[in-house]
Design a protein around this motif. Structure first.
Motif, PDB file in Angstrom:
ATOM      1  N   ILE A   1       0.860  -1.188   0.000  1.00 34.57           N
ATOM      2  CA  ILE A   1       0.000   0.000   0.000  1.00 34.57           C
ATOM      3  C   ILE A   1       0.893   1.233   0.000  1.00 34.57           C
ATOM      4  N   VAL A   2       0.631   2.136  -0.945  1.00 37.57           N
ATOM      5  CA  VAL A   2       1.370   3.404  -1.034  1.00 37.57           C
ATOM      6  C   VAL A   2       0.428   4.512  -0.571  1.00 37.57           C
ATOM      7  N   ILE A   3       0.867   5.293   0.408  1.00 38.62           N
ATOM      8  CA  ILE A   3       0.033   6.375   0.946  1.00 38.62           C
ATOM      9  C   ILE A   3       0.510   7.695   0.363  1.00 38.62           C
ATOM     10  N   GLY A   4      -0.318   8.294  -0.492  1.00 39.05           N
ATOM     11  CA  GLY A   4       0.038   9.562  -1.133  1.00 39.05           C
ATOM     12  C   GLY A   4       0.361   9.360  -2.595  1.00 39.05           C
ATOM     13  N   ALA A   5      -0.256  10.149  -3.476  1.00 39.30           N
ATOM     14  CA  ALA A   5      -0.063   9.973  -4.930  1.00 39.30           C
ATOM     15  C   ALA A   5       0.586  11.198  -5.560  1.00 39.30           C
ATOM     16  N   LEU A  62      -2.800   2.334  -4.312  1.00 35.91           N
ATOM     17  CA  LEU A  62      -2.295   3.713  -4.231  1.00 35.91           C
ATOM     18  C   LEU A  62      -3.413   4.557  -3.627  1.00 35.91           C
ATOM     19  N   ALA A  63      -3.234   4.934  -2.362  1.00 34.93           N
ATOM     20  CA  ALA A  63      -4.269   5.669  -1.631  1.00 34.93           C
ATOM     21  C   ALA A  63      -3.919   7.148  -1.592  1.00 34.93           C
ATOM     22  N   THR A  64      -4.875   7.987  -1.957  1.00 32.88           N
ATOM     23  CA  THR A  64      -4.622   9.434  -1.963  1.00 32.88           C
ATOM     24  C   THR A  64      -5.813  10.201  -1.407  1.00 32.88           C
ATOM     25  N   ILE A  65      -5.536  11.300  -0.739  1.00 29.32           N
ATOM     26  CA  ILE A  65      -6.587  12.156  -0.187  1.00 29.32           C
ATOM     27  C   ILE A  65      -7.447  12.732  -1.312  1.00 29.32           C
ATOM     28  N   SER A  66      -6.797  13.039  -2.467  1.00 35.03           N
ATOM     29  CA  SER A  66      -7.540  13.594  -3.605  1.00 35.03           C
ATOM     30  C   SER A  66      -6.961  13.071  -4.914  1.00 35.03           C
ATOM     31  N   VAL A 120       4.221  -1.111   3.472  1.00 29.79           N
ATOM     32  CA  VAL A 120       3.541   0.178   3.300  1.00 29.79           C
ATOM     33  C   VAL A 120       4.601   1.243   3.004  1.00 29.79           C
ATOM     34  N   ILE A 121       4.314   2.091   2.000  1.00 24.33           N
ATOM     35  CA  ILE A 121       5.231   3.182   1.646  1.00 24.33           C
ATOM     36  C   ILE A 121       4.518   4.510   1.906  1.00 24.33           C
TER      37      ILE A 121
END
Length: 631
Positions: free
Chosen positions: A12-16, A36-40, A153-154
């Motif tokens: 899981i990558v946090i932030g795109a 790839l998880a991103t706030i927006s 997790v990154i």
């Protein structure tokens, strides 16, 4: 604690942002199921600061990412509005490419690449917590209380980690460009026992293009000669219809406006707590620090082909809005400039990078990696370079394969990561050519020669790229061999030709390669004597051959240094090293060793505050330990 996981991923990558997309593309291309998880999603690969890619040292990083099989170079080659080679009047070691980007197009193209990538799920969600069991990552939890399992997790949260925007006396929670800040995750990283610091960066105001008087500024056009960031891009696709930038300057009136409003500047009022970037200071910082200068350069950079927005590069500020307007109107060409966006400072949390290994995995928690501005760097390129390395190593860890470490002699990415994990940083870190002791072998033109084989070995370089690289390498090797074997003899016919060209005649027989070492002799001159051979070389391959031959002596010296350092890098230090047994080393060295826990003798030697005598004692100790182990 048992978690109910609703979905399972390898990584899981946090932030795109720029680090996150490179990390996620690398892991998914290496066969790992990635989230790839991103706030927006709208902020994917967004440029909240300057609308450009590359520049001194940074441009070489972009080529290194490309040579490894990353995406940034290909993406900017699809979305630039201007391309320029910098430092062409200087030696080959400091030349670098810089492109003005169409900001919206860059983000749009990268989003399409991410959305089409197999093994990669893109999701808009807020990650509040990294789930850890027995010092090992097991997954993440979202703001909506969903738990996702992961083997690694990154974290690539950039300036969103407890981000706060500051304009004048206004301060509010925000990520870049008024996006949502990541607050609970910042708390969580502290709870996990990581040391956190606070940094600051900033942006300048943006103005409307049709309100600028360009007659009072100096045009800065792009290059006519084709250049690209990606080794796969073609000269025939080079953009002819480029958009220029424009140069103007601050003046005494501008400086007076700033000086008379310093009491309202957050940087000096105590409102800004974070440490700002030394090499990209705000205009108010520049005026105070360089009070002897009567003007500072400002570049007016268009943000894209389909927008009126222009970025005022060099005018980064967090002064109040009314002061920003007055300041703009004091500048030549901007007397009637219409403000579209106010400049702002942004403070954010970082993970102090001495807590990382050279793979960008945290020493404290297995499977937890960090990359980009989260590690205290500045710049899209530095972020992307870390992103691809963190992605590669996370994938290799999940697949139980050996780790991938770029050495200082392999690339600028290796220099940056070694600097971060060995020396740490007390301010936003920016890559400079002066940071690289091997810069003559870490050039813009040879990034593929240095790194494509490595990219191939880890599975990121596809067949098409590898075939093209192999053909290029074979052509260059073949021609270098020919130039080293064909001789020019001091016969009258040859010397007459040499003198006619304005060169000194030969007194002894020389190989074409030796003759080419003369400063004034280039490849075109050589071919007049020995023909062009049976290899079809393009301009860039010819330039590469000229550089390799003319700087051969210096390159050999650098490679000898690399070999010496390699021996030190191969001397491993035990993971559980008890530094107190080295009773003869200096107290400062012991403290630094305990803090950083270097993994090799080479890394230990680069820690600031550690003397050669400390390294000698450590070397003797390790040799003795090795001998006793062998017995």
């Amino acid at each position: 604690m048992t978690h109910h996981f609703v979905e399972e991923y390898d990584i899981i990558v946090i932030g795109a942002g720029h680090a996150g997309v490179e990390a996620a593309l690398a892991t998914s291309r290496m066969g790992c199921k990635t989230l790839l998880a991103t706030i927006s999603i709208d902020m994917l690969a967004f440029m909240p600061c300057n609308p450009s890619i590359g520049g001194s040292a940074k441009g070489i990083v972009v080529r290194e990412i490309d040579a490894l099989g990353g995406e940034m170079a290909k993406n900017i080659d699809k979305s630039y509005i201007q391309m320029k080679m910098l430092n062409t009047g200087k030696g080959p070691a400091v030349r670098a490419l810089r492109a003005q980007a169409d900001k919206a197009l860059y983000s749009k193209n990268m989003r399409q690449t991410v959305e089409k990538q197999e093994n990669l799920v893109l999701r808009q969600t807020v990650i509040d917590e990294i789930l850890v069991e027995e010092d090992k990552v097991v997954g993440v939890k979202t703001a909506t209380k969903q738990a996702y399992a992961a083997k690694a997790v990154i974290v690539t949260t950039g300036t969103a980690l407890r981000g706060e925007i500051i304009i004048g006396d206004l301060k509010y929670s925000s990520g870049p460009n008024n996006s949502l800040a990541s607050v609970k995750l910042a708390d969580n990283l502290r709870e996990l026992g990581l040391e956190i610091d606070r940094f600051k960066t900033g942006t300048p105001p943006r103005v409307k293009a049709n309100s600028i008087n360009y007659d009072k500024t100096e045009i800065q056009p792009g290059d006519d000669k084709p250049n690209h960031f990606s080794f796969l891009s073609r000269d025939e696709d080079y953009l002819k219809d480029q958009i220029p930038c424009w140069l103007t300057y601050t003046n005494e009136e501008s400086h007076e406006i700033i000086n008379s409003n310093l009491h309202r500047a957050p940087l000096f009022s105590g409102m800004v707590k974070g440490v700002g970037p030394r090499y990209c200071p705000s205009i108010e910082d520049k005026i105070v620090r360089f009070s002897d200068k009567d003007r500072h350069q400002l570049f007016l950079e268009p943000e894209g082909r389909d927008t009126e927005e222009v970025y005022v590069q060099g005018l980064s500020t967090s002064l109040p809005e009314d002061v920003q307007k007055e300041l703009l109107h004091s500048i030549s060409g901007l007397e009637n400039a219409e403000l579209m966006r106010t400049g702002y400072a942004i403070e954010y949390d970082i993970v102090l990078p001495h807590q990382l290994r050279a793979t960008l995995e945290t020493k404290k928690i297995s499977g937890l990696f960090t990359a980009g501005q989260t590690n205290g760097t500045s710049g899209y390129e530095e972020a992307a370079g870390q992103g691809i390395i963190a992605g590669i190593n996370a994938a290799l860890k999940v697949q139980n394969k050996p780790e991938f470490i770029l050495k200082r002699s392999d690339g600028y990415i290796g220099v940056m990561i070694d600097d971060l994990v060995t020396k740490g940083t007390v301010e936003p870190y920016r890559l400079l050519t002066s940071r690289a002791e091997y810069r003559l072998i870490l050039r813009h033109d040879n990034a593929d020669m240095r790194l494509t084989e490595l990219g191939r070995s880890i599975g990121l370089v596809d067949d098409e790229r590898y075939k093209e690289f192999s053909n290029k390498k074979n052509n260059i090797d073949k021609e270098l061999t020919r130039l080293d074997s064909v001789k020019l003899k001091p016969v009258s016919e040859t010397n007459e030709k040499i003198v006619a060209l304005g060169f000194k005649p030969l007194t002894d027989a020389l190989t074409a390669k030796e003759f080419m070492r003369r400063p004034e002799v280039n490849y075109d001159v050589i071919t007049q004597f020995i023909g062009s051979g049976d290899v079809d070389l393009d301009d860039k391959q010819i330039e590469f051959i000229e550089t390799e031959i003319k700087y051969e002596g210096y390159i050999k010296k650098a490679l000898d240094q690399v070999d010496k350092m390699k021996r030190m890098e191969e001397k491993r230090i035990p993971k559980n090293m008890d530094w107190d047994v080295l009773d003869s080393i200096a107290t400062e060295a012991r403290q630094k060793f305990k803090k950083i826990n270097p993994e090799t003798l080479g890394q230990a030697s680069r820690i600031s505050g550690v003397n050669p005598s400390d390294i000698s004692i450590l070397m003797v100790y390790l040799e003795g330990k090795n001998r006793s182990t062998r017995k």
